[in-house]
Scaffold this motif. Structure first.
Motif, PDB file in Angstrom:
ATOM      1  N   ARG A  79      56.680 -12.606  44.427  1.00  0.00           N
ATOM      2  CA  ARG A  79      56.997 -11.523  45.356  1.00  0.00           C
ATOM      3  C   ARG A  79      56.479 -10.176  44.869  1.00  0.00           C
ATOM      4  NH1 ARG A  79      61.057 -15.200  45.299  1.00  0.00           N
ATOM      5  NH2 ARG A  79      61.868 -15.914  47.308  1.00  0.00           N
ATOM      6  N   LEU A  80      56.667  -9.871  43.592  1.00  0.00           N
ATOM      7  CA  LEU A  80      56.247  -8.565  43.083  1.00  0.00           C
ATOM      8  C   LEU A  80      54.728  -8.396  43.184  1.00  0.00           C
ATOM      9  CD1 LEU A  80      58.455  -8.021  39.898  1.00  0.00           C
ATOM     10  CD2 LEU A  80      58.776  -7.081  42.193  1.00  0.00           C
ATOM     11  N   ALA A  81      54.001  -9.421  42.774  1.00  0.00           N
ATOM     12  CA  ALA A  81      52.541  -9.318  42.797  1.00  0.00           C
ATOM     13  C   ALA A  81      52.038  -9.154  44.229  1.00  0.00           C
ATOM     14  CB  ALA A  81      51.910 -10.551  42.153  1.00  0.00           C
ATOM     15  N   MET A  82      52.642  -9.885  45.158  1.00  0.00           N
ATOM     16  CA  MET A  82      52.175  -9.783  46.537  1.00  0.00           C
ATOM     17  C   MET A  82      52.570  -8.452  47.151  1.00  0.00           C
ATOM     18  SD  MET A  82      52.485 -12.607  49.529  1.00  0.00           S
ATOM     19  CE  MET A  82      51.700 -12.318  51.119  1.00  0.00           C
ATOM     20  N   ALA A  83      53.753  -7.940  46.795  1.00  0.00           N
ATOM     21  CA  ALA A  83      54.162  -6.630  47.297  1.00  0.00           C
ATOM     22  C   ALA A  83      53.187  -5.555  46.838  1.00  0.00           C
ATOM     23  CB  ALA A  83      55.577  -6.306  46.836  1.00  0.00           C
ATOM     24  N   CYS A  84      52.787  -5.604  45.573  1.00  0.00           N
ATOM     25  CA  CYS A  84      51.837  -4.611  45.055  1.00  0.00           C
ATOM     26  C   CYS A  84      50.467  -4.777  45.699  1.00  0.00           C
ATOM     27  CB  CYS A  84      51.729  -4.737  43.540  1.00  0.00           C
ATOM     28  SG  CYS A  84      53.216  -4.231  42.639  1.00  0.00           S
ATOM     29  N   ARG A  85      50.061  -6.013  45.880  1.00  0.00           N
ATOM     30  CA  ARG A  85      48.758  -6.255  46.515  1.00  0.00           C
ATOM     31  C   ARG A  85      48.760  -5.761  47.958  1.00  0.00           C
ATOM     32  NH1 ARG A  85      46.609 -12.095  48.123  1.00  0.00           N
ATOM     33  NH2 ARG A  85      44.719 -11.452  49.238  1.00  0.00           N
ATOM     34  N   GLY A  86      49.855  -6.009  48.682  1.00  0.00           N
ATOM     35  CA  GLY A  86      49.948  -5.536  50.055  1.00  0.00           C
ATOM     36  C   GLY A  86      49.849  -4.024  50.141  1.00  0.00           C
ATOM     37  N   ALA A  87      50.555  -3.330  49.235  1.00  0.00           N
ATOM     38  CA  ALA A  87      50.502  -1.867  49.233  1.00  0.00           C
ATOM     39  C   ALA A  87      49.103  -1.369  48.900  1.00  0.00           C
ATOM     40  CB  ALA A  87      51.521  -1.318  48.234  1.00  0.00           C
ATOM     41  N   ASP A  88      48.455  -2.022  47.934  1.00  0.00           N
ATOM     42  CA  ASP A  88      47.111  -1.580  47.522  1.00  0.00           C
ATOM     43  C   ASP A  88      46.068  -1.824  48.612  1.00  0.00           C
ATOM     44  OD1 ASP A  88      48.097  -0.776  45.092  1.00  0.00           O
ATOM     45  OD2 ASP A  88      47.520  -2.612  44.026  1.00  0.00           O
ATOM     46  N   GLU A  89      46.112  -2.988  49.254  1.00  0.00           N
ATOM     47  CA  GLU A  89      45.051  -3.381  50.173  1.00  0.00           C
ATOM     48  C   GLU A  89      45.306  -2.969  51.619  1.00  0.00           C
ATOM     49  OE1 GLU A  89      43.938  -7.480  49.789  1.00  0.00           O
ATOM     50  OE2 GLU A  89      44.072  -7.438  47.588  1.00  0.00           O
ATOM     51  N   CYS A  90      46.601  -2.828  51.984  1.00  0.00           N
ATOM     52  CA  CYS A  90      46.923  -2.569  53.393  1.00  0.00           C
ATOM     53  C   CYS A  90      47.495  -1.181  53.644  1.00  0.00           C
ATOM     54  CB  CYS A  90      47.909  -3.624  53.900  1.00  0.00           C
ATOM     55  SG  CYS A  90      47.270  -5.305  53.854  1.00  0.00           S
ATOM     56  N   GLY A  91      48.031  -0.538  52.608  1.00  0.00           N
ATOM     57  CA  GLY A  91      48.531   0.814  52.790  1.00  0.00           C
ATOM     58  C   GLY A  91      50.019   0.903  53.048  1.00  0.00           C
ATOM     59  N   ASP A  92      50.394   1.893  53.866  1.00  0.00           N
ATOM     60  CA  ASP A  92      51.793   2.281  54.012  1.00  0.00           C
ATOM     61  C   ASP A  92      52.686   1.169  54.555  1.00  0.00           C
ATOM     62  OD1 ASP A  92      51.111   4.769  53.108  1.00  0.00           O
ATOM     63  OD2 ASP A  92      51.001   5.687  55.079  1.00  0.00           O
ATOM     64  N   VAL A  93      52.214   0.468  55.560  1.00  0.00           N
ATOM     65  CA  VAL A  93      52.984  -0.611  56.186  1.00  0.00           C
ATOM     66  C   VAL A  93      52.048  -1.788  56.401  1.00  0.00           C
ATOM     67  CG1 VAL A  93      54.358  -1.304  58.199  1.00  0.00           C
ATOM     68  CG2 VAL A  93      54.491   1.049  57.364  1.00  0.00           C
ATOM     69  N   TRP A  94      52.513  -2.987  56.053  1.00  0.00           N
ATOM     70  CA  TRP A  94      51.681  -4.162  56.256  1.00  0.00           C
ATOM     71  C   TRP A  94      52.512  -5.315  56.793  1.00  0.00           C
ATOM     72  CZ3 TRP A  94      52.397  -8.464  52.885  1.00  0.00           C
ATOM     73  CH2 TRP A  94      53.151  -8.213  51.731  1.00  0.00           C
ATOM     74  N   GLN A  95      51.826  -6.306  57.313  1.00  0.00           N
ATOM     75  CA  GLN A  95      52.469  -7.422  58.005  1.00  0.00           C
ATOM     76  C   GLN A  95      52.461  -8.660  57.108  1.00  0.00           C
ATOM     77  OE1 GLN A  95      52.083  -9.669  62.357  1.00  0.00           O
ATOM     78  NE2 GLN A  95      50.599  -8.124  61.747  1.00  0.00           N
ATOM     79  N   LEU A  96      53.656  -9.172  56.838  1.00  0.00           N
ATOM     80  CA  LEU A  96      53.777 -10.380  56.027  1.00  0.00           C
ATOM     81  C   LEU A  96      53.609 -11.625  56.893  1.00  0.00           C
ATOM     82  CD1 LEU A  96      54.478 -11.842  53.372  1.00  0.00           C
ATOM     83  CD2 LEU A  96      56.896 -11.487  53.912  1.00  0.00           C
ATOM     84  N   GLU A  97      54.304 -11.652  57.998  1.00  0.00           N
ATOM     85  CA  GLU A  97      54.231 -12.706  59.011  1.00  0.00           C
ATOM     86  C   GLU A  97      54.402 -12.019  60.355  1.00  0.00           C
ATOM     87  OE1 GLU A  97      53.990 -16.060  58.922  1.00  0.00           O
ATOM     88  OE2 GLU A  97      54.181 -16.579  56.796  1.00  0.00           O
ATOM     89  N   PRO A  98      54.081 -12.688  61.466  1.00  0.00           N
ATOM     90  CA  PRO A  98      54.365 -12.067  62.763  1.00  0.00           C
ATOM     91  C   PRO A  98      55.836 -11.683  62.879  1.00  0.00           C
ATOM     92  CG  PRO A  98      52.950 -13.982  63.047  1.00  0.00           C
ATOM     93  CD  PRO A  98      53.353 -13.967  61.600  1.00  0.00           C
ATOM     94  N   GLY A  99      56.061 -10.408  63.161  1.00  0.00           N
ATOM     95  CA  GLY A  99      57.432  -9.922  63.282  1.00  0.00           C
ATOM     96  C   GLY A  99      58.105  -9.571  61.984  1.00  0.00           C
ATOM     97  N   VAL A 100      57.403  -9.667  60.850  1.00  0.00           N
ATOM     98  CA  VAL A 100      57.957  -9.304  59.536  1.00  0.00           C
ATOM     99  C   VAL A 100      56.997  -8.321  58.876  1.00  0.00           C
ATOM    100  CG1 VAL A 100      58.742 -10.118  57.284  1.00  0.00           C
ATOM    101  CG2 VAL A 100      59.046 -11.565  59.304  1.00  0.00           C
ATOM    102  N   TYR A 101      57.494  -7.110  58.606  1.00  0.00           N
ATOM    103  CA  TYR A 101      56.659  -6.031  58.087  1.00  0.00           C
ATOM    104  C   TYR A 101      57.239  -5.493  56.787  1.00  0.00           C
ATOM    105  CZ  TYR A 101      55.249  -6.321  62.963  1.00  0.00           C
ATOM    106  OH  TYR A 101      54.832  -6.796  64.180  1.00  0.00           O
ATOM    107  N   VAL A 102      56.370  -4.947  55.958  1.00  0.00           N
ATOM    108  CA  VAL A 102      56.779  -4.362  54.680  1.00  0.00           C
ATOM    109  C   VAL A 102      56.447  -2.877  54.688  1.00  0.00           C
ATOM    110  CG1 VAL A 102      56.561  -4.428  52.172  1.00  0.00           C
ATOM    111  CG2 VAL A 102      56.350  -6.551  53.494  1.00  0.00           C
ATOM    112  N   ALA A 103      57.474  -2.029  54.521  1.00  0.00           N
ATOM    113  CA  ALA A 103      57.267  -0.601  54.293  1.00  0.00           C
ATOM    114  C   ALA A 103      57.022  -0.423  52.806  1.00  0.00           C
ATOM    115  CB  ALA A 103      58.486   0.194  54.750  1.00  0.00           C
ATOM    116  N   ALA A 104      55.800  -0.022  52.448  1.00  0.00           N
ATOM    117  CA  ALA A 104      55.354  -0.156  51.065  1.00  0.00           C
ATOM    118  C   ALA A 104      55.275   1.147  50.291  1.00  0.00           C
ATOM    119  CB  ALA A 104      53.982  -0.838  51.037  1.00  0.00           C
ATOM    120  N   THR A 105      55.223   2.287  50.973  1.00  0.00           N
ATOM    121  CA  THR A 105      55.053   3.550  50.270  1.00  0.00           C
ATOM    122  C   THR A 105      56.200   4.497  50.597  1.00  0.00           C
ATOM    123  OG1 THR A 105      53.604   4.339  52.036  1.00  0.00           O
ATOM    124  CG2 THR A 105      52.544   3.340  50.119  1.00  0.00           C
TER     125      THR A 105
END
Length: 440
Positions: free
Chosen positions: A22-48
Motif C-alpha cells: 500500500r505505501l509504495a503504491m500510494a507514493c507511486r500514485g502521488a508521484d505519477e498522477c498528482g493531487d488526486v488519482w483513481q485506484l479503481e472505478p469509484g475509488v479515488y486517492v487524495a494524495a497531496t
C-alpha cells in the motif's frame, strides 16, 4: 470512454497491486498522477496536502463513514438519541480540550517517567506491548481518575476485542451477521459498561462527580441539562481505547526515531534535563519548554502518521482538485503522501525536526500536518496524545540511549492495514546515568 475530467488512473494499479504494498503504491500514485488519482472505478486517492485538507474540511460533501468500532448496545430502554450523542460528545470534549489537558500535566507525567525508569538495560525489549500498557494506564487514569484501576483490565479487553475485529479475513461479512469477533466485542463492551455503571451511579448519588473526563460528562449542561446514563456509558468505550491505541503506534515510531537519530535524541535529553525531579510537579509551562522534543515528535508523525489513510464517501456529485467525483464514490485521504508533498516540505523524505522550529512550516497551515486529521472529524484527543508522547519522548531520552539490536534481520515489520505500525519492534537501552532499573 471515461469522463474527460476524471482523475488519472495509475497504470497496472487496482486493488490487487494495492494490497501487496500500500505505501509504495500510494507514493507511486502521488508521484505519477498528482493531487488526486483513481485506484479503481469509484475509488479515488487524495494524495497531496491541498486535496487532503479539502476533503477533511468538507464534511458535508465527504462525510466520515458511520462505522463505530463500538456501536450502541441493544437495551430494552433504547439507545441514546442522535441529539443525546451530540451532547455526550460535547461533554466529553470539555475534558479533552487543550486548556483542560494543560491543567492536568502533573497527572500525565509520572507514568511516562516510570516507563523510562523501568526499561531493562542491555536487553532487547519488544517495545509496543510495554508502551501500550503504559499509555493505557495514563489514558484510563486521565478519563476516570481514582476509578482507573477498576476499569483498566476492561479497557485492555476492549483493545483486544478491537484487534480481533480488524484482523484480515478472506470474507467481508455484512454488519448484521454476529461473527465470533463481533460477539467477542459485544461481550467485552458489556463487561466494560457493567463495570462503569456503578461508578457513574456512585458519583451522581454522592455529588462527587470528579474533575476527570467522566466528571465533565456527569455535570449538567446549562443548555441541555443532565446526560442520560446510557448516553454517558455508550460514548466511553471508543474513547477509552483511543486514548492509548493510536498513541501506542505513534510511540513505536518515536522510540525507533530516538534509536536511529542519536544526535537528535541527545538534544531531547538535554532539553528534558530541565524537567522537575518529581514528575508530578511537571506543569504545562515545563511542557511548553520542550520545544525541540515537540518538534521531533511532530516530525516523526509527519513521516509516519499512525492513521496514514482515512476513508470518506461522497454524498453527491462534487468537485475535487478540478475533477468530478460522483455521488457514492470512496475517497481515500492519504496523510502519508500529503506529508511528503515537496511543495509544502523541503527535502520531504528527510528527518529534520528543525523544520518545525526554524522553517516556514506550521502545523496550522492547511494540509501541512494531518497526523491527527483536521476538520469536524479531527482527533478530539490531539492535545492529550501530544502531551503523552512529548513527555514519554523526553523522559526516555533523558534516561536512556536507545539502539536497534544487532543482527541481520530488521528490528520490526511495518504494517499498514489498520494504521501504520512497527509490529514486533525491539530496541535495546543503555543508561545515560549510573542507575540500573527494570520493568516490573
Amino acid at each position: 470512454m471515461g469522463r474527460m475530467n476524471e482523475p488519472p488512473r495509475l497504470p497496472e494499479g487496482g486493488f490487487a497491486s494495492w494490497s501487496r504494498d500500500r505505501l509504495a503504491m500510494a507514493c507511486r500514485g502521488a508521484d505519477e498522477c498528482g493531487d488526486v488519482w483513481q485506484l479503481e472505478p469509484g475509488v479515488y486517492v487524495a494524495a497531496t496536502a491541498g486535496p487532503c485538507e479539502e476533503v477533511l474540511r468538507r464534511a458535508q460533501d465527504f462525510p466520515k463513514a458511520p462505522s463505530p468500532l463500538f456501536p450502541p448496545l441493544k437495551r430494552s430502554s433504547g439507545a441514546p438519541t442522535p441529539e443525546e450523542r451530540v451532547h455526550a460528545h460535547a461533554a466529553r470534549m470539555r475534558g479533552l480540550r487543550p486548556q483542560t489537558v494543560a491543567a492536568r500535566i502533573g497527572e500525565i507525567a509520572p507514568g511516562t517517567a516510570r516507563f523510562a525508569d523501568q526499561w531493562p538495560l542491555g536487553e532487547d525489549v519488544e517495545v509496543l506491548p510495554v508502551v501500550r500498557h503504559t499509555l493505557a494506564e495514563i489514558g484510563v487514569r486521565y478519563l476516570f481518575s481514582e476509578d482507573a484501576p477498576t476499569l483498566l483490565p476492561y479497557a485492555s479487553q476492549l483493545f483486544l476485542a478491537r484487534e480481533v475485529l480488524v484482523r484480515p479475513s478472506r470474507w467481508v461479512w455484512p454488519r448484521w451477521i454476529p461473527t465470533p469477533a463481533r460477539r467477542f466485542r459485544t461481550r467485552q463492551q458489556v463487561a466494560f459498561t457493567d463495570a462503569l455503571r456503578p461508578i457513574v451511579r456512585r458519583r451522581r448519588s454522592s455529588g462527587r462527580l470528579g474533575d476527570d473526563v467522566l466528571g465533565q460528562m456527569l455535570r449538567p449542561s446549562p443548555r441541555h441539562g443532565l446526560l442520560p446514563e446510557e448516553a454517558v456509558l455508550d460514548t466511553l468505550p471508543g474513547i477509552t481505547v483511543a486514548t492509548f491505541e493510536t498513541p501506542s503506534r505513534a510511540a513505536g515510531w518515536i522510540l525507533l526515531g530516538l534509536a536511529r537519530h542519536p544526535q537528535a535524541a541527545g538534544r531531547v535529553a538535554a532539553e528534558a534535563a530541565l524537567l522537575p525531579a518529581d514528575p508530578a510537579a511537571t506543569t504545562s509551562t515545563h511542557l511548553d519548554r520542550l520545544q525541540y522534543t515537540q518538534a521531533l515528535v511532530r516530525e516523526v508523525l509527519r513521516l509516519h502518521p499512525p492513521s496514514w489513510l482515512l476513508t470518506r464517501r461522497t454524498t453527491r456529485q462534487t468537485q475535487l482538485a478540478g475533477y468530478t467525483i460522483d455521488a457514492g464514490s470512496t475517497v481515500l485521504v492519504c496523510p502519508y503522501t500529503a506529508h511528503r508533498d515537496a511543495r509544502e516540505h523541503s527535502e520531504p523524505d528527510q528527518f529534520q525536526p528543525e523544520r518545525w522550529l526554524d522553517g516556514p512550516g506550521s502545523p496550522a497551515k492547511p494540509g501541512v500536518f494531518l497526523s491527527f486529521g483536521t476538520g469536524p472529524h479531527g482527533c478530539e484527543g490531539e492535545a492529550l496524545a501530544m502531551a503523552m508522547l512529548t513527555l514519554l519522548t523526553a523522559q526516555t531520552a533523558r534516561r536512556c540511549h536507545l539502539s536497534e539490536p544487532p543482527g541481520p534481520g530488521p528490528s520490526h515489520q511495518v504494517t499498514t492495514l489498520e494504521g501504520l505500525a512497527t509490529v514486533g519492534l525491539r530496541l535495546r537501552a543503555t543508561s545515560r546515568s549510573r542507575e540500573q532499573s527494570r520493568f516490573p
